[in-house]
Design a protein around this motif. Sequence first.
Motif, PDB file in Angstrom:
ATOM      1  N   LEU B 281      91.886 -24.940  76.434  1.00 44.30           N
ATOM      2  CA  LEU B 281      92.918 -26.095  76.693  1.00 44.30           C
ATOM      3  C   LEU B 281      93.195 -26.524  75.021  1.00 44.30           C
ATOM      4  CD1 LEU B 281      94.322 -28.301  77.917  1.00 44.30           C
ATOM      5  CD2 LEU B 281      91.946 -29.751  78.206  1.00 44.30           C
ATOM      6  N   GLN B 282      94.574 -26.368  74.796  1.00 42.80           N
ATOM      7  CA  GLN B 282      94.809 -26.574  73.376  1.00 42.80           C
ATOM      8  C   GLN B 282      95.761 -27.979  73.145  1.00 42.80           C
ATOM      9  OE1 GLN B 282      94.712 -21.867  71.978  1.00 42.80           O
ATOM     10  NE2 GLN B 282      96.626 -22.874  72.115  1.00 42.80           N
ATOM     11  N   ILE B 283      95.250 -28.784  72.094  1.00 44.28           N
ATOM     12  CA  ILE B 283      95.953 -29.701  71.771  1.00 44.28           C
ATOM     13  C   ILE B 283      96.790 -29.362  70.489  1.00 44.28           C
ATOM     14  CG2 ILE B 283      96.476 -32.234  71.665  1.00 44.28           C
ATOM     15  CD1 ILE B 283      94.847 -31.730  73.998  1.00 44.28           C
ATOM     16  N   ILE B 284      98.144 -29.517  70.440  1.00 43.55           N
ATOM     17  CA  ILE B 284      98.771 -28.885  69.120  1.00 43.55           C
ATOM     18  C   ILE B 284      99.298 -30.259  68.211  1.00 43.55           C
ATOM     19  CG2 ILE B 284     100.782 -27.598  68.615  1.00 43.55           C
ATOM     20  CD1 ILE B 284      99.193 -26.124  70.519  1.00 43.55           C
ATOM     21  N   PHE B 285      98.754 -30.095  67.160  1.00 38.73           N
ATOM     22  CA  PHE B 285      99.143 -31.245  66.247  1.00 38.73           C
ATOM     23  C   PHE B 285     100.130 -30.619  64.971  1.00 38.73           C
ATOM     24  CE2 PHE B 285      94.871 -31.859  67.826  1.00 38.73           C
ATOM     25  CZ  PHE B 285      95.159 -33.469  67.703  1.00 38.73           C
ATOM     26  N   PRO B 286     101.617 -31.097  65.198  1.00 42.58           N
ATOM     27  CA  PRO B 286     102.442 -30.403  64.479  1.00 42.58           C
ATOM     28  C   PRO B 286     102.176 -31.391  62.978  1.00 42.58           C
ATOM     29  CG  PRO B 286     103.572 -31.927  66.043  1.00 42.58           C
ATOM     30  CD  PRO B 286     102.176 -31.862  66.335  1.00 42.58           C
ATOM     31  N   ASN B 287     103.113 -30.908  61.753  1.00 49.25           N
ATOM     32  CA  ASN B 287     102.858 -31.446  60.733  1.00 49.25           C
ATOM     33  C   ASN B 287     101.397 -31.753  60.031  1.00 49.25           C
ATOM     34  OD1 ASN B 287     104.327 -32.590  58.186  1.00 49.25           O
ATOM     35  ND2 ASN B 287     103.437 -34.427  58.884  1.00 49.25           N
ATOM     36  N   SER B 288     100.380 -30.958  60.396  1.00 43.75           N
ATOM     37  CA  SER B 288      98.988 -31.338  60.237  1.00 43.75           C
ATOM     38  C   SER B 288      98.440 -30.057  59.625  1.00 43.75           C
ATOM     39  CB  SER B 288      98.099 -31.530  61.686  1.00 43.75           C
ATOM     40  OG  SER B 288      99.001 -32.503  62.103  1.00 43.75           O
ATOM     41  N   GLU B 289      97.405 -30.506  58.799  1.00 39.68           N
ATOM     42  CA  GLU B 289      96.594 -29.009  58.065  1.00 39.68           C
ATOM     43  C   GLU B 289      95.104 -29.347  58.072  1.00 39.68           C
ATOM     44  OE1 GLU B 289      98.490 -27.314  54.185  1.00 39.68           O
ATOM     45  OE2 GLU B 289      99.070 -29.546  54.159  1.00 39.68           O
ATOM     46  N   LYS B 290      94.570 -28.363  58.018  1.00 37.54           N
ATOM     47  CA  LYS B 290      92.846 -28.416  57.802  1.00 37.54           C
ATOM     48  C   LYS B 290      92.787 -27.710  56.493  1.00 37.54           C
ATOM     49  CE  LYS B 290      89.919 -25.346  59.850  1.00 37.54           C
ATOM     50  NZ  LYS B 290      89.064 -24.618  60.903  1.00 37.54           N
ATOM     51  N   ILE B 291      92.168 -28.666  55.789  1.00 33.19           N
ATOM     52  CA  ILE B 291      91.932 -28.259  54.474  1.00 33.19           C
ATOM     53  C   ILE B 291      90.826 -27.584  54.074  1.00 33.19           C
ATOM     54  CG2 ILE B 291      91.715 -28.965  52.147  1.00 33.19           C
ATOM     55  CD1 ILE B 291      94.659 -29.256  52.808  1.00 33.19           C
ATOM     56  N   GLY B 292      89.470 -28.057  54.508  1.00 35.34           N
ATOM     57  CA  GLY B 292      88.062 -27.632  54.343  1.00 35.34           C
ATOM     58  C   GLY B 292      87.656 -27.215  56.025  1.00 35.34           C
TER      59      GLY B 292
END
Lengths: 312, 505
Positions: B281-292
């Motif tokens: 099950l995937q939730i999509i977050f647009p305009n988002s980033e994972k830095i660390g």
Amino acid sequence: MHLSHCKLMMRFSRFLVLSLSFLFLSVGLSLSVNSGHMLDRFELIADKNSPFLSFKGYFDPAQFPHIKITRGNSQTESTVILPNTFINNILLTEREITSFKVDGILEKLTLKEKITKTENGGIDFYVTLTISSKEKHLLVLDPEKSDSRHLTFALQKPKKKVIITGSAEGTQIALTLEAKLEPSVISKREAILLHPVTALMSYRQFDQLNVAVLNASPKLGAAQRLAVMLDRRQKKILEKRMGMKLKIVNISSVREQTILAKTKIYFHANLLKAALILAEVLPGEQVLEPVPLSRNSKLATDIEIYVGKNFE
Amino acid sequence: MWERILNKKIYFISLTFFLFLVGISLPAFAFPEYTSRQKALKLAAVLDHGYFKSIKISSVFVKNRGQDDYYLQAILDDGSSRKWLINRIREWTQTDELILSKNRALVFPSAESTDFGVLEKNDFYRTVLNATAFVKTFSKHDILEGKSLVLGVLRFRILQAEDSKFLSTNKLGERYRYVLELENGSLEYFTYSDAFALLQRSAFLEEVPENVSVLRKTFKVIELKKIPLQIEDELREIWRFGIEVVFDGPIKTSPDRFPYQVVELKLKDPETGRQKTQFFLQIIFPNSEKIGEISGFKNHEYLRYVELDTDVEHQKRIILRAMVNPDALNLPPFIEVTDRNSIIVNYYSSTDQSLTQPPDLLASRSVSEMPRSVFTPDQQETEFEKNYLEAVGLIREAQALLNTELRIEIYFKALKALKQAALSAEFDIQIAQALNQRDLLLSKMPKLIIRNVQMSILALYIESNNGKADPEISKKLLKQLIHAERYATTQKQKQKISSLKSILR
């Protein structure tokens, strides 16, 4: 005696192969043109904000996206091209209607049916509607009010200037598409339908699942093969697991040259469970997504399967 | 006759002919060679005085093959006359062999139709260079299909030889021409058709309306938090748990911009070596980033291997992924945007399999076109809708309360609203749903009332020294018990009610 039997058998098998080949070809050709619309009658539904022009007859909701609406020669005229459409000549005899209410918005409606032979030898049939109104209007297809028995257009007051790129004389396309910028305002009923728990109290439970299978793979006939697999081999298992009947309502190709890497199952709200059961049964890997709101409407299909490249 | 047809030679010829027919039917959706008279005339006017393979076009006129099949005939400056089919014109425009005069470009936005447009490149440049924001609308088959994000514009450029996409084409064979650099770090590549469509859609904003928030940087994830299991709906025994995704700043996007999808993967079982189907099950977050590195969880209720990943196919998108058992997934997740820089993903669990099973009601038979929900398709609020929405609202209000006494009071009000809804129903589906809801509420009320009366008696006993209850309270509780008695389903419940009644009397 034995030899003549063998020869006979051989001839019979060849006859069978040839017959099946031509049968397949004719079925294939007929399947490619057998769906479309039939216009029986129409009515103008008065509404304060946007009156509706509703056609009654038989329609294929899967083909609604192919309907083309363009602005006519003036801002009070719109042209609609309904591909794969016939007019019921018995019920709808007039081709130019001008007898509208004096205080109503419509002035004239003309219907033109055209049947032509295509380059490939097939038959292309479509109906062109020209709608003239007293005021400036924007004609849009209303998917909420359109289904397999109705085709409804809303005559909206233009909100925004139509931007025509390039010189008007050379441009064929003059769509008025307005980018939605403001955060969408969710009504009380939408809020209820959007929440999974309150949606349970508001959605009808289905006892029949209407499935459309569309080919989005480069392999010809992939949608048909998947539909046959569902309808013949897996139907009983699926119906038992889902607790509802399974009906394949449409098998066709995706026209916009879409090739999907993986088969995609689009489901309407409240049908996640059914979509999951379908995915479990189908071979290969699937992606399941709710039908996007932009496409969401009261279409006759509950689940749409876009057969991807990965379907063997 | 069959003797002749079925002889070996003719058999193979027939079979080859059949395979040939199948072969030629393959490009059935190829771009058309001919167009209508009206379009041909307009196209001829557009092509006039342009350039074909660096030779000036002197004149273009329209010719036809049949009644409705029109094509163009061009006279070039070198004196040659060429027959131009529409599909060839499209190909030449894509490869820049056919160039229009006055810095314009011919576009064919659809791969099946001869509809065309003319992009006034100068107009496009002026618009895009003045734009401060770009309205990105996601295309078909994207999980965010039809939705838009307003992104800040950093810089516009014409693609040069050093750009990675220079001379590369999209799936329709059209060359990428321009690149738009956005403030969030993403790049948008445009073909002439894209530029034409974007201008039509007013996708470039010079001035942004006040109520629209422009995304100028990405949302950066800080951490993931578990939200423990709690009751969501006591009537259907639905439980809720969640995962809170905490970001570095406020989320100025509505919850519908964070969609979900279920992805099926065939993974090799390390023990048996066999392919095993797993659902994520995937939730999509647009305009988002994972830095660390953001640590996930191995287990959280029915979710396994909860982790946050960067989407490798789309720019500036992250995915909250969790392995799920499809049998446990009865209800979809629900997204909430909080005012504490986070997004909560609510998951629901229930052991009641009847939630998604159709009831054995005639009203549910889909013999004809029926609305999917109890609400009528037109947006006008009917009397039924008003009453039903009130009932649903009251039930949800009650479920959020801890005080059982108050909950019962509100449930009684909801029962009244449901009765009104049933009385004002216009369709079978509406009355069936209203009555279903009423029956569900009635079936759960006796248990709730018994518990409430027991607790109230206990409280009264502790509070009052003489052991006597307030007659008003007793009367109220007795009224509740009478109601519970009418709808009690088990003998045990009936016994409890009668003993509580005698205590109160």
